[in-house]
Design a protein around this motif. Structure first.
Motif, PDB file in Angstrom:
ATOM      1  N   LEU A 112      19.658  13.996  -1.394  1.00 28.53           N
ATOM      2  CA  LEU A 112      21.060  13.849  -0.995  1.00 28.53           C
ATOM      3  C   LEU A 112      21.111  12.442  -0.409  1.00 28.53           C
ATOM      4  O   LEU A 112      20.416  12.160   0.579  1.00 28.53           O
ATOM      5  CB  LEU A 112      21.431  14.826   0.128  1.00 28.53           C
ATOM      6  CG  LEU A 112      21.724  16.291  -0.211  1.00 28.53           C
ATOM      7  CD1 LEU A 112      20.457  17.090  -0.211  1.00 28.53           C
ATOM      8  CD2 LEU A 112      22.679  16.870   0.811  1.00 28.53           C
ATOM      9  N   SER A 149      10.514   4.639   5.555  1.00 30.16           N
ATOM     10  CA  SER A 149      11.882   5.131   5.722  1.00 30.16           C
ATOM     11  C   SER A 149      11.841   6.434   6.513  1.00 30.16           C
ATOM     12  O   SER A 149      10.917   7.215   6.351  1.00 30.16           O
ATOM     13  CB  SER A 149      12.513   5.350   4.359  1.00 30.16           C
ATOM     14  OG  SER A 149      11.767   6.305   3.646  1.00 30.16           O
ATOM     15  N   SER A 201      11.829  23.453   1.570  1.00 25.58           N
ATOM     16  CA  SER A 201      12.860  23.542   0.527  1.00 25.58           C
ATOM     17  C   SER A 201      12.604  24.712  -0.396  1.00 25.58           C
ATOM     18  O   SER A 201      11.436  25.018  -0.696  1.00 25.58           O
ATOM     19  CB  SER A 201      12.844  22.295  -0.356  1.00 25.58           C
ATOM     20  OG  SER A 201      13.610  21.282   0.184  1.00 25.58           O
ATOM     21  N   ILE A 222       0.869  -1.188   0.000  1.00 32.28           N
ATOM     22  CA  ILE A 222       0.000   0.000   0.000  1.00 32.28           C
ATOM     23  C   ILE A 222       0.899   1.230   0.000  1.00 32.28           C
ATOM     24  O   ILE A 222       1.615   1.487   0.960  1.00 32.28           O
ATOM     25  CB  ILE A 222      -0.936   0.024   1.234  1.00 32.28           C
ATOM     26  CG1 ILE A 222      -1.689  -1.306   1.367  1.00 32.28           C
ATOM     27  CG2 ILE A 222      -1.905   1.202   1.136  1.00 32.28           C
ATOM     28  CD1 ILE A 222      -2.608  -1.378   2.585  1.00 32.28           C
ATOM     29  N   THR A 240       7.885  11.836  -1.780  1.00 31.31           N
ATOM     30  CA  THR A 240       8.940  11.542  -2.750  1.00 31.31           C
ATOM     31  C   THR A 240       9.187  12.737  -3.674  1.00 31.31           C
ATOM     32  O   THR A 240      10.322  13.005  -4.066  1.00 31.31           O
ATOM     33  CB  THR A 240       8.530  10.295  -3.575  1.00 31.31           C
ATOM     34  OG1 THR A 240       8.405   9.215  -2.654  1.00 31.31           O
ATOM     35  CG2 THR A 240       9.499   9.969  -4.668  1.00 31.31           C
ATOM     36  N   ALA A 245      11.669  15.182  -1.999  1.00 35.65           N
ATOM     37  CA  ALA A 245      12.958  14.767  -1.432  1.00 35.65           C
ATOM     38  C   ALA A 245      14.099  15.506  -2.136  1.00 35.65           C
ATOM     39  O   ALA A 245      14.146  15.556  -3.365  1.00 35.65           O
ATOM     40  CB  ALA A 245      13.145  13.271  -1.602  1.00 35.65           C
ATOM     41  N   GLY A 296       7.368  19.203   2.923  1.00 35.49           N
ATOM     42  CA  GLY A 296       6.751  17.893   3.105  1.00 35.49           C
ATOM     43  C   GLY A 296       7.098  17.323   4.456  1.00 35.49           C
ATOM     44  O   GLY A 296       7.946  17.832   5.182  1.00 35.49           O
ATOM     45  N   ALA A 354      16.771  11.920   7.315  1.00 31.11           N
ATOM     46  CA  ALA A 354      17.309  12.529   6.095  1.00 31.11           C
ATOM     47  C   ALA A 354      17.817  11.482   5.114  1.00 31.11           C
ATOM     48  O   ALA A 354      18.048  11.770   3.950  1.00 31.11           O
ATOM     49  CB  ALA A 354      18.433  13.487   6.458  1.00 31.11           C
ATOM     50  N   LYS A 366      -3.141   5.587  -3.667  1.00 31.24           N
ATOM     51  CA  LYS A 366      -4.426   6.314  -3.719  1.00 31.24           C
ATOM     52  C   LYS A 366      -4.389   7.506  -4.672  1.00 31.24           C
ATOM     53  O   LYS A 366      -5.422   8.006  -5.097  1.00 31.24           O
ATOM     54  CB  LYS A 366      -4.846   6.770  -2.332  1.00 31.24           C
ATOM     55  CG  LYS A 366      -3.998   7.842  -1.701  1.00 31.24           C
ATOM     56  CD  LYS A 366      -4.605   8.241  -0.366  1.00 31.24           C
ATOM     57  CE  LYS A 366      -3.744   9.324   0.271  1.00 31.24           C
ATOM     58  NZ  LYS A 366      -4.247   9.789   1.517  1.00 31.24           N
ATOM     59  N   GLY A 373       4.219   6.144   3.515  1.00 31.45           N
ATOM     60  CA  GLY A 373       4.964   7.321   3.950  1.00 31.45           C
ATOM     61  C   GLY A 373       4.575   7.682   5.375  1.00 31.45           C
ATOM     62  O   GLY A 373       4.409   6.802   6.221  1.00 31.45           O
ATOM     63  N   GLY A 410       3.706  11.928  -3.573  1.00 29.53           N
ATOM     64  CA  GLY A 410       3.712  12.180  -2.125  1.00 29.53           C
ATOM     65  C   GLY A 410       5.017  12.857  -1.736  1.00 29.53           C
ATOM     66  O   GLY A 410       5.576  13.654  -2.509  1.00 29.53           O
TER      67      GLY A 410
HETATM   68  C1  LIG Z   1      11.609  18.374   1.771  1.00 25.69           C
HETATM   69  C2  LIG Z   1      12.121  16.961   1.969  1.00 25.69           C
HETATM   70  C3  LIG Z   1      13.449  16.680   1.707  1.00 25.69           C
HETATM   71  C4  LIG Z   1      13.927  15.361   1.834  1.00 25.69           C
HETATM   72  N1  LIG Z   1      15.221  15.110   1.496  1.00 25.69           N
HETATM   73  C5  LIG Z   1      15.666  13.834   1.523  1.00 25.69           C
HETATM   74  C6  LIG Z   1      16.991  13.537   1.123  1.00 25.69           C
HETATM   75  O1  LIG Z   1      17.742  14.448   0.781  1.00 25.69           O
HETATM   76  N2  LIG Z   1      17.407  12.241   1.146  1.00 25.69           N
HETATM   77  C7  LIG Z   1      16.575  11.220   1.541  1.00 25.69           C
HETATM   78  O2  LIG Z   1      16.978  10.052   1.538  1.00 25.69           O
HETATM   79  N3  LIG Z   1      15.296  11.470   1.947  1.00 25.69           N
HETATM   80  C8  LIG Z   1      14.847  12.756   1.945  1.00 25.69           C
HETATM   81  N4  LIG Z   1      13.575  13.026   2.347  1.00 25.69           N
HETATM   82  C9  LIG Z   1      12.755  11.930   2.825  1.00 25.69           C
HETATM   83  C10 LIG Z   1      12.135  11.186   1.650  1.00 25.69           C
HETATM   84  O3  LIG Z   1      11.376  12.100   0.896  1.00 25.69           O
HETATM   85  C11 LIG Z   1      11.248  10.089   2.196  1.00 25.69           C
HETATM   86  O4  LIG Z   1      12.037   9.178   2.927  1.00 25.69           O
HETATM   87  C12 LIG Z   1      10.587   9.335   1.052  1.00 25.69           C
HETATM   88  O5  LIG Z   1      10.071  10.167   0.070  1.00 25.69           O
HETATM   89  C13 LIG Z   1       9.449   8.546   1.633  1.00 25.69           C
HETATM   90  O6  LIG Z   1       8.859   7.898   0.563  1.00 25.69           O
HETATM   91  P1  LIG Z   1       7.522   7.120   0.763  1.00 25.69           P
HETATM   92  O7  LIG Z   1       7.335   6.327  -0.448  1.00 25.69           O
HETATM   93  O8  LIG Z   1       7.562   6.394   2.070  1.00 25.69           O
HETATM   94  O9  LIG Z   1       6.431   8.262   0.983  1.00 25.69           O
HETATM   95  P2  LIG Z   1       5.507   9.016  -0.090  1.00 25.69           P
HETATM   96  O10 LIG Z   1       6.288   9.475  -1.252  1.00 25.69           O
HETATM   97  O11 LIG Z   1       4.742  10.028   0.677  1.00 25.69           O
HETATM   98  O12 LIG Z   1       4.551   7.862  -0.627  1.00 25.69           O
HETATM   99  C14 LIG Z   1       3.507   7.323   0.139  1.00 25.69           C
HETATM  100  C15 LIG Z   1       2.399   6.999  -0.826  1.00 25.69           C
HETATM  101  O13 LIG Z   1       1.378   6.285  -0.120  1.00 25.69           O
HETATM  102  C16 LIG Z   1       0.148   6.619  -0.709  1.00 25.69           C
HETATM  103  N5  LIG Z   1      -0.923   6.289   0.250  1.00 25.69           N
HETATM  104  C17 LIG Z   1      -1.101   6.789   1.485  1.00 25.69           C
HETATM  105  N6  LIG Z   1      -2.209   6.239   2.056  1.00 25.69           N
HETATM  106  C18 LIG Z   1      -2.716   5.368   1.151  1.00 25.69           C
HETATM  107  C19 LIG Z   1      -3.880   4.514   1.132  1.00 25.69           C
HETATM  108  N7  LIG Z   1      -4.730   4.430   2.157  1.00 25.69           N
HETATM  109  N8  LIG Z   1      -4.119   3.761   0.024  1.00 25.69           N
HETATM  110  C20 LIG Z   1      -3.259   3.821  -1.048  1.00 25.69           C
HETATM  111  N9  LIG Z   1      -2.173   4.637  -1.092  1.00 25.69           N
HETATM  112  C21 LIG Z   1      -1.912   5.396  -0.007  1.00 25.69           C
HETATM  113  C22 LIG Z   1       0.271   8.127  -0.989  1.00 25.69           C
HETATM  114  O14 LIG Z   1      -0.623   8.547  -2.009  1.00 25.69           O
HETATM  115  C23 LIG Z   1       1.734   8.245  -1.406  1.00 25.69           C
HETATM  116  O15 LIG Z   1       1.933   8.270  -2.811  1.00 25.69           O
HETATM  117  C24 LIG Z   1      13.062  14.327   2.271  1.00 25.69           C
HETATM  118  C25 LIG Z   1      11.729  14.629   2.568  1.00 25.69           C
HETATM  119  C26 LIG Z   1      11.249  15.926   2.411  1.00 25.69           C
HETATM  120  C27 LIG Z   1       9.806  16.198   2.724  1.00 25.69           C
END
Ligand SMILES: Cc1cc2nc3c(=O)[nH]c(=O)nc-3n(C[C@H](O)[C@H](O)[C@H](O)COP(=O)(O)OP(=O)(O)OC[C@H]3O[C@@H](n4cnc5c(N)ncnc54)[C@H](O)[C@@H]3O)c2cc1C
Length: 400
Positions: A72, A362, A253, A34, A66, A69, A336, A365, A58, A234, A64
């Motif tokens: 780095l 995850s 950012s 999910i 991502t 990010a 974010g 940073a 969703k 996320g 999201g």
């Molecule tokens: C400004 C910023 C800078 C960052 N810089 C770095 C960096 O330099 N280096 C690094 O390693 N990390 C960095 N990060 C952290 C990194 O962005 C996150 O670790 C990573 O994007 C997390 O990815 P994710 O797939 O878990 O989350 P997301 O990208 O948020 O994906 C989660 C997905 O789940 C979906 N979802 C949620 N609920 C449901 C549901 N009920 N049913 C179906 N789908 C659902 C959402 O639609 C979304 O697409 C940064 C974060 C931010 C905000």
């Protein structure tokens, strides 16, 4: 609830990309993932090579956290090794650093296999501070790394090659890599084995369990029957009906307009450890992406007024850093959510809710680095194999 606000640079520049259908039929599978951000995409790519996997998101894949990010990707963690000692042994801290180096190799291998379609580059890392108070801490961190065999150099005012002032810093020539997180996520998705089992615009509303396994319901009433669930949503935990997996923050950012004839020493990935900390890097068209100014996220959305204040502060600090450039102009502003744990590691493994509901979240940073290695721990949990990463990632660990 909102987890991203503003106009994220990476999705704005690359939005015309293949889309996947929404789910309009019932499905059976071994593992349901999910969430199709970078974490879900990484898990899907590796697990679909061995298991029957369905991935749903969703919204649009990669839109999201991502999409914001900074990407780095570094072996060093958010905190100095000395700050991590209450939560991890020295051996575990070294393991986390080695995991980072290994994740960078793994990303390089993936790019070699499929081609560089995501602006990937190996980069050195530079951790610095311009505060006299951080000098001893930086020196201790440098000594810790040298003692444990990590390659790095120590810089101070006497040998600083960067165009901004520092009091101390650690330069690691093999310390990191960078990519466009949205395009990397797409590469992971489009090269996965289960192309017919990836669905966008499919929201999971309910999870039920019986002796036959899970029955998972979507917003339009379709059912997915599966043995295991991977939560890769996320920092949005609504589906688990909980608020307290770990602390959450908003990080902010800004991205500049392209700057002419601009670069710095080896285009290093830079982390200013002075409080409040900043992180920044160069983008391929000579823009700077500059972030930090974190605030606690209380689960009630992102506040517009506070965000604007933080963007202004980032712009001011960026201009202060590069004082001889009069042409720095901000083009993009966004923010974010991210999660933080005491040992800087993600929440990856069996959850406290049900042993067959695993978290793949995850944190910190280095979230993306966590995900690249954490997927190996997951597979070893299922195969009942030992893996030293299982404990440091476990969502059931103490001192979260
Ligand atoms: C400004 C910023 C800078 C960052 N810089 C770095 C960096 O330099 N280096 C690094 O390693 N990390 C960095 N990060 C952290 C990194 O962005 C996150 O670790 C990573 O994007 C997390 O990815 P994710 O797939 O878990 O989350 P997301 O990208 O948020 O994906 C989660 C997905 O789940 C979906 N979802 C949620 N609920 C449901 C549901 N009920 N049913 C179906 N789908 C659902 C959402 O639609 C979304 O697409 C940064 C974060 C931010 C905000």
């Amino acid at each position: 609830m909102e987890y991203v606000k503003g106009k994220p640079y990476f999705t704005d520049c690359n939005s015309r990309i293949k889309q996947y259908p929404y789910l309009n039929d019932d499905k059976y599978c071994d593992i349901l993932i999910i969430g199709g951000g970078i974490d879900g995409a990484i898990a899907n790519y590796y697990l679909s090579q061995k298991y029957d996997v369905v991935l749903v998101d969703k919204g649009r894949l990669g839109f999201g956290c991502t999409s914001c990010a900074t990407a780095l990707l570094e072996y060093q963690l958010d905190d100095f090794a000395s700050d991590l000692k209450p939560y991890m042994s020295e051996k575990e801290i070294c393991l986390a650093y080695k995991m980072g180096l290994s994740a960078i190799d793994k990303i390089s291998g993936f790019i070699e296999q499929y081609g560089n379609k995501c602006e990937f580059n190996l980069r050195p890392t530079f951790l610095f501070s311009n505060s006299i108070f951080s000098k001893q801490k930086m020196k201790d961190e440098y000594d810790f790394r040298i003692k444990n065999g990590f390659i790095c150099d120590y810089f101070d005012e006497s040998n600083n090659p960067f165009p901004f002032a520092i009091k101390s810093g650690i330069f690691a020539s093999n310390g990191g890599c960078e990519f466009n997180p949205y395009l990397f996520e797409k590469m992971m998705i489009e090269n996965a084995k289960n192309q017919d089992n990836i669905f966008e615009n499919t929201c999971i509303k309910e999870i039920d369990k019986s002796h036959l396994g899970f029955t998972v319901s979507t917003n339009y009433g379709e059912k997915i029957y599966c043995k295991k669930i991977l939560i890769a949503t996320g920092f949005n935990w609504e589906i688990l009906k909980t608020k307290d997996l770990c602390e959450r923050f908003i990080t902010y950012s800004v991205v500049t307009k392209p700057l002419e004839n601009f670069s710095w020493y080896h285009s290093a990935l830079i982390h200013d450890a002075t409080t409040p900390y900043h992180y920044f890097r160069l983008l391929p068209d000579s823009r700077i992406i500059f972030g930090g100014e974190d605030t606690l996220y209380k689960g009630d959305g992102i506040k517009e007024k506070l965000s604007e204040k933080k963007y202004k502060k980032l712009e001011k600090d960026l201009k202060n850093l590069f004082q001889d450039r009069q042409d720095i102009q901000i083009d993009y502003k966004f923010c974010g959510c991210f999660g933080a744990t005491n040992n800087n590691m993600g929440l990856i493994g069996e959850s406290k809710f049900d042993d067959d509901i695993l978290l793949f979240i995850s944190c910190g940073a280095n979230g993306i680095i966590n995900a690249m290695k954490g997927v190996e721990a997951l597979d070893d949990i299922w195969q009942h194999k030992d893996n030293e990463l299982i404990d440091i990632f476990s969502p059931k660990r103490k001192n979260l």
